[in-house]
Design a protein around this motif. Sequence first.
Motif, PDB file in Angstrom:
ATOM      1  N   SER A 188      41.881  43.478  34.081  1.00 18.71           N
ATOM      2  CA  SER A 188      41.856  43.300  35.536  1.00 18.71           C
ATOM      3  C   SER A 188      42.863  42.259  36.010  1.00 18.71           C
ATOM      4  O   SER A 188      43.071  42.100  37.218  1.00 18.71           O
ATOM      5  CB  SER A 188      40.446  42.884  35.993  1.00 18.71           C
ATOM      6  N   ASP A 189      43.492  41.556  35.072  1.00 21.30           N
ATOM      7  CA  ASP A 189      44.467  40.516  35.414  1.00 21.30           C
ATOM      8  C   ASP A 189      45.868  41.005  35.062  1.00 21.30           C
ATOM      9  O   ASP A 189      46.151  41.262  33.892  1.00 21.30           O
ATOM     10  CB  ASP A 189      44.151  39.235  34.645  1.00 21.30           C
ATOM     11  N   PRO A 190      46.775  41.134  36.023  1.00 23.93           N
ATOM     12  CA  PRO A 190      48.130  41.630  35.741  1.00 23.93           C
ATOM     13  C   PRO A 190      48.876  40.805  34.700  1.00 23.93           C
ATOM     14  O   PRO A 190      49.750  41.324  34.007  1.00 23.93           O
ATOM     15  CB  PRO A 190      48.827  41.543  37.105  1.00 23.93           C
ATOM     16  N   VAL A 191      48.539  39.528  34.565  1.00 18.89           N
ATOM     17  CA  VAL A 191      49.220  38.670  33.588  1.00 18.89           C
ATOM     18  C   VAL A 191      49.070  39.214  32.172  1.00 18.89           C
ATOM     19  O   VAL A 191      49.976  39.098  31.335  1.00 18.89           O
ATOM     20  CB  VAL A 191      48.674  37.228  33.667  1.00 18.89           C
ATOM     21  N   SER A 192      47.919  39.841  31.887  1.00 20.05           N
ATOM     22  CA  SER A 192      47.653  40.321  30.529  1.00 20.05           C
ATOM     23  C   SER A 192      48.521  41.509  30.132  1.00 20.05           C
ATOM     24  O   SER A 192      48.519  41.919  28.970  1.00 20.05           O
ATOM     25  CB  SER A 192      46.180  40.702  30.382  1.00 20.05           C
ATOM     26  N   GLN A 193      49.271  42.079  31.064  1.00 16.49           N
ATOM     27  CA  GLN A 193      50.182  43.169  30.708  1.00 16.49           C
ATOM     28  C   GLN A 193      51.319  42.672  29.818  1.00 16.49           C
ATOM     29  O   GLN A 193      51.787  43.379  28.936  1.00 16.49           O
ATOM     30  CB  GLN A 193      50.757  43.796  31.987  1.00 16.49           C
TER      31      GLN A 193
END
Length: 402
Positions: A188-193
């Motif tokens: 749910s957190d774009p950073v984890s992409q």
Amino acid sequence: MILQAILRRSTVSKRIAQPVGRGYHDYVRAQTPNGIARIPLSSPRVIGIVNDRGDRSHQEDYYGFATLALNPAELQLSHKRKFGVDWDPESVGEALAGQVVFVGVYDGHGGSAVSQYLRQELHGLLESVQTASVPELYDWIKCLGGYFKRFKGGALTPWINEPPSNELMDLEARANLAFFQVDRNLSSDPVSQTCGATASVALMHSLDSPGTPFFAAKRLALTVAHCGDTRVMLCPVQGGKALPMTDNHHADARTESIRLRKMMGSSLITDSFGESRWMGALVNTRCLGDLRYKKFGVTPEPEVRTKLLNGEEWAYMVLVSDGVSSILSDDEIIDLARNAPDPRTAAQKILKFSQELGGDDNATVIVVPLAGWGKIEGPDQTKELREYRRMQAIGSERQRRM
């Protein structure tokens, strides 16, 4: 000896302890003649930890430790499957039967968000995950596409259908469920992409009766769950030669290359430094986070290894991040911890020497004493090599300054 020294400094409660299952905590319980002692895991005599940023501008290495409260029946099943041991939780008592000590090291890349999340949450997830969540989690995994379109469930297979099996999890299934749940939570957190972390976790469960803590246990069940190139190794009392409990999950490692080529073909690219990278970007082919690479075969599925330890035959366990293992061999790491007065001093010696040889990366060292602490027999096999490497490093530094 170590148990008696620590107990003298610990809080003893004569009351009956709370039932297992009330949540993790930062101490380990031990049965004594006067009651149950609470021994803080943060003591440098219980777990030795050093963590340094090196020359980097930010810290991406983190670590965690806790005592988990797990279902004794689940632990009984695990020990029967892995070791053929008929362990009886009732012989230990409710207060200590489900006590499992968790120690983890996390090495972030692309930022610190995922490694910090692991520090805060992984131990709690390992304790709290339930098989009832597997079908929904499995559907999410399949939606990752690519590599995971063919994913059959692995250690989670018994629970992927509705209604899920009533079978108990063993520790391998629990670790798999927790690691996959991390990725789902992070999604749910774009950073984890584009941000990820490797992780190595050691779970220690004493099989002694009456119950003893890990550092004094005569029989200790060790489970290691591992993704990436953080490392876990054991030091035996006899000879002191390192026994690795992990392999690096690099793209060119035999097990990983076979896994990836079978499912994905070949996307292995060698960079200008001669280092092999998957998809031309990642050194590690197993990690948490890095979600944009999951469909290309980068998996959070941990490699799980177990060992039943006769505690008196083992001196200590060491966990390190690659800021240390990229500089030092397993045997050098193990030998550097010899004869240290306490685990923290042992960890400091390992870190200091890696930095003397030029290590400038984020670095973490964790030294966990076992019942054979301070009793290693045999010579320090890497002493001469280490001295040679130190002199070479000094010479190189002098030339650099000229």
